[in-house]
Design a protein around this motif. Structure first.
Motif, short mmCIF file in Angstrom:
data_model
loop_
_atom_site.label_atom_id
_atom_site.label_comp_id
_atom_site.label_asym_id
_atom_site.label_seq_id
_atom_site.Cartn_x
_atom_site.Cartn_y
_atom_site.Cartn_z
N LEU A 141 45.78 41.86 34.78
CA LEU A 141 46.13 41.02 33.63
C LEU A 141 44.98 40.09 33.26
CD1 LEU A 141 49.79 40.17 34.63
CD2 LEU A 141 49.15 41.01 32.37
N ARG A 142 43.98 40.00 34.12
CA ARG A 142 42.89 39.03 33.92
C ARG A 142 41.61 39.69 33.45
NH1 ARG A 142 43.21 36.89 39.78
NH2 ARG A 142 44.50 38.75 40.07
N ASN A 143 41.18 40.76 34.10
CA ASN A 143 39.95 41.43 33.68
C ASN A 143 40.03 41.93 32.23
OD1 ASN A 143 39.26 44.65 33.57
ND2 ASN A 143 37.45 43.42 34.03
N PRO A 144 41.07 42.67 31.82
CA PRO A 144 41.10 43.12 30.42
C PRO A 144 41.30 42.00 29.43
CG PRO A 144 43.11 43.75 31.56
CD PRO A 144 42.19 43.22 32.60
N ALA A 145 41.98 40.93 29.83
CA ALA A 145 42.09 39.77 28.94
C ALA A 145 40.71 39.19 28.67
CB ALA A 145 43.02 38.72 29.54
N GLY A 146 39.92 39.00 29.75
CA GLY A 146 38.59 38.46 29.58
C GLY A 146 37.69 39.35 28.75
N TRP A 147 37.76 40.65 28.96
CA TRP A 147 36.87 41.58 28.26
C TRP A 147 37.32 41.87 26.82
CZ3 TRP A 147 35.18 46.01 32.09
CH2 TRP A 147 34.29 45.46 33.03
N ASN A 148 38.53 41.45 26.46
CA ASN A 148 39.02 41.66 25.09
C ASN A 148 39.25 40.36 24.35
OD1 ASN A 148 39.64 44.74 24.64
ND2 ASN A 148 40.29 44.30 26.73
N ASN A 149 38.84 39.23 24.97
CA ASN A 149 38.92 37.93 24.28
C ASN A 149 40.35 37.54 23.92
OD1 ASN A 149 37.58 35.59 23.18
ND2 ASN A 149 37.90 36.42 21.13
N VAL A 150 41.28 37.76 24.88
CA VAL A 150 42.67 37.33 24.70
C VAL A 150 43.11 36.61 25.97
CG1 VAL A 150 43.20 39.20 23.09
CG2 VAL A 150 43.61 39.55 25.53
N PHE A 151 44.37 36.22 26.02
CA PHE A 151 44.92 35.55 27.20
C PHE A 151 45.72 36.54 28.05
CE2 PHE A 151 44.64 32.21 23.95
CZ PHE A 151 43.92 31.24 24.64
N GLY A 152 45.59 36.41 29.37
CA GLY A 152 46.39 37.20 30.29
C GLY A 152 46.85 36.32 31.42
N PHE A 153 48.11 36.42 31.81
CA PHE A 153 48.66 35.52 32.82
C PHE A 153 49.34 36.29 33.94
CE2 PHE A 153 52.09 32.48 34.24
CZ PHE A 153 51.23 31.62 34.90
N ARG A 154 48.82 36.10 35.15
CA ARG A 154 49.48 36.59 36.36
C ARG A 154 50.39 35.48 36.86
NH1 ARG A 154 48.32 39.93 41.30
NH2 ARG A 154 49.66 38.97 42.87
N PRO A 155 51.72 35.63 36.78
CA PRO A 155 52.62 34.56 37.23
C PRO A 155 52.71 34.48 38.75
CG PRO A 155 53.87 36.40 36.33
CD PRO A 155 52.43 36.76 36.18
N SER A 156 53.23 33.37 39.23
CA SER A 156 53.53 33.25 40.65
C SER A 156 54.40 34.42 41.09
CB SER A 156 54.28 31.95 40.95
OG SER A 156 53.49 30.82 40.72
N TYR A 157 54.13 34.92 42.30
CA TYR A 157 54.94 36.03 42.78
C TYR A 157 56.42 35.64 42.80
CZ TYR A 157 56.92 39.76 45.46
OH TYR A 157 57.70 40.83 45.83
N GLY A 158 57.26 36.49 42.22
CA GLY A 158 58.70 36.27 42.18
C GLY A 158 59.20 35.73 40.86
N LEU A 159 58.31 35.14 40.05
CA LEU A 159 58.78 34.61 38.76
C LEU A 159 59.26 35.74 37.87
CD1 LEU A 159 59.25 32.20 36.93
CD2 LEU A 159 56.87 32.38 36.17
N VAL A 160 58.51 36.85 37.84
CA VAL A 160 58.97 38.06 37.16
C VAL A 160 59.45 39.02 38.23
CG1 VAL A 160 58.32 40.00 35.69
CG2 VAL A 160 57.37 37.72 35.24
N ALA A 161 60.74 39.28 38.25
CA ALA A 161 61.32 40.12 39.30
C ALA A 161 60.76 41.52 39.25
CB ALA A 161 62.84 40.16 39.16
N GLY A 162 60.48 42.08 40.41
CA GLY A 162 59.95 43.44 40.51
C GLY A 162 60.98 44.48 40.11
N SER A 163 60.53 45.71 40.00
CA SER A 163 61.38 46.80 39.53
C SER A 163 61.96 47.60 40.68
CB SER A 163 60.58 47.73 38.62
OG SER A 163 60.08 47.04 37.50
#
Length: 454
Positions: free
Chosen positions: A170-192
């Motif tokens: 979520l961070r490398n492609p955000a940086g390389w495409n000039n947008v925002f990317g956010f990796r939340p704290s583990y558990g904030l977005v429940a896994g599948s």
């Protein structure tokens, strides 16, 4: 309309100044014009079907908004290939929990966004759909594994995008495409889905967008509390605060992370913006041995990947790319003592971050600017040989290893005009504080306005 962020588009839909059918038409026309040269959107659905669905979208915070889902995430009725020829024709019968949340919120799923095979490697290419190219220089990579999402956002083909992040995806492609990317704290977005809830905590889903308000909009939906997953700590709730934060600039981790010339200087200048905003910025010595972090990370990553994908290697070795085979074989060779040692290192690093006297750690989002799209991965940086396909992304490991929230914000451009980002890493559970800091930075810099020449 599509040049605006999702919050603006949704307000226009609610106000009736544009209809869902009109927004979908404009979106599909944009994709038709731009996507052939970028290859960010894949498995695009039939236009007439999408126009009909747009008009019938259920009420909710995303009602009528076109979205494409990362091609690692199960999406009912749409090919979900994971970028692998073994799943070229795989059409799930049901949505993943996150996709189900998006549909309930009114999003209209138009197709998928491209990703590397099984998400491995921060460069989005695969034998099913090919290479996703950087909108700022089509000879370069768009990053990964959420490279299709980042490129689709940058080119205004979509206004919101989901992604997932194991090793900076979520961070490398955000940086390389000039947008925002956010990796939340583990558990904030429940896994599948079912399965292990304790041992494999290296990856999480999260949002990508062209504004912080859009990140929070999507994160609030992705993080809906899921009682089936006891780690679920959502939903995300914004918190208003004017607190001044202590930011620790780690640069290249005392020289441990080899950098392409220009990356450090660009990112340090971006971090100094926070001083103008009243926050303190301090250059920190490395708080933990980088090689220990790498040892723990590579062991736990390979072990997790082997647990998930070893059956595919046994069944169809000819369909497994060399990097995946390497990961699986390393994971299968790991002993109980290896895993215990790696987990002990991870625990020591988690304790170290909890004791730090800063609120935010800042690092570049990659060690190199976007590289040649025809490469599999960079073999060296500044004359230093990379000893694995992912060593050049070692700089994202500190947040990933212990599930810390990490926001990538745009940092500006290289001398050749390709973007770079900065990671802002917070304490576990302090997602709102990280996003608030990102909002201040966004208002002070507005790099997003510097879109690609398309």
């Amino acid at each position: 309309m599509i040049k605006h962020d999702a919050t603006y588009q949704l307000a226009a839909l609610r106000a009736g100044t544009v209809t869902a059918r009109e927004l979908m038409t404009t979106t599909l026309d944009r994709i038709n014009d731009i996507n052939p040269g970028i290859n960010a959107i894949v498995a695009l659905r039939d236009r007439d079907t999408l126009l009909d669905e747009a008009e019938r979208a259920p009420q909710g915070p995303l009602q009528g908004l076109p979205m494409a889902i990362k091609d690692l995430t199960e999406t009912a009725g749409i090919v979900t290939s994971y970028g692998s020829p073994a799943f070229r024709d795989h059409v799930p019968a049901a949505d993943s929990p996150m996709v189900a949340r998006l549909r309930r919120a009114g999003a209209v799923i138009i197709g998928k966004t491209n990703t590397p095979e099984f998400g491995l490697g921060s460069h989005s290419y695969n034998p099913v759909y090919g290479v996703t190219r950087n909108p700022y220089d089509r000879t370069r990579s768009a990053g990964g594994s959420s490279g299709g999402a980042g490129a689709a956002l940058a080119t205004r083909m979509v206004a919101l995008a989901d992604g997932s992040d194991m090793m900076g995806s979520l961070r490398n492609p955000a940086g390389w495409n000039n947008v925002f990317g956010f990796r939340p704290s583990y558990g904030l977005v429940a896994g599948s889905g079912p399965g292990d809830l304790f041992l494999a905590q290296l990856s999480t889903e999260g949002p990508m967008a062209r504004s912080i308000r859009d990140l929070e909009l999507l994160l609030a939906i992705q993080s809906e509390h899921d009682p089936r997953h006891p780690h679920s700590s959502g939903p995300y709730r914004p918190e208003a605060t004017g607190a001044k934060l202590r930011i620790g600039w780690l640069g290249n981790w005392g020289g441990a992370y080899t950098m392409e010339p220009g990356v450090l200087e660009l990112c340090e200048a971006a971090v100094r913006v926070f001083e103008d905003l009243g926050h303190s910025v301090t250059a920190l010595a490395p708080p933990f041995p980088a090689e220990a972090l790498w040892e723990a990370w590579t062991l736990l990553r390979s072990w997790t990947i082997a647990g998930n994908l070893a059956p595919l290697l046994r069944k169809s070795p000819e369909l497994v790319k060399p990097e995946l085979q390497w990961e699986i074989e390393r994971g299968l060779a790991a002993t109980a003592a290896d895993i215990r040692r790696a987990s002990a290192i991870r625990s020591d690093w988690f304790r170290c971050t909890a004791r730090m006297k800063v609120d935010i750690l800042a690092l570049p989002s990659a060690q190199i600017f976007a590289f040649d799209a025809d490469w599999h991965w960079p073999q060296q940086i500044a004359g230093t040989t990379m000893d694995s396909y992912h060593r050049w992304m070692e700089i994202v490991v500190p947040a990933s290893l212990t599930g810390l929230p990490a926001l990538c914000v745009p940092a500006g451009f290289s001398s050749e005009g390709t973007p770079m980002g900065v990671q802002l890493i917070g304490h576990r559970g302090q997602d709102a504080a990280v996003l608030n800091l990102g909002r201040e930075y966004e208002a002070a810099t507005d790099w997003i306005a510097c879109g690609p020449a398309i």
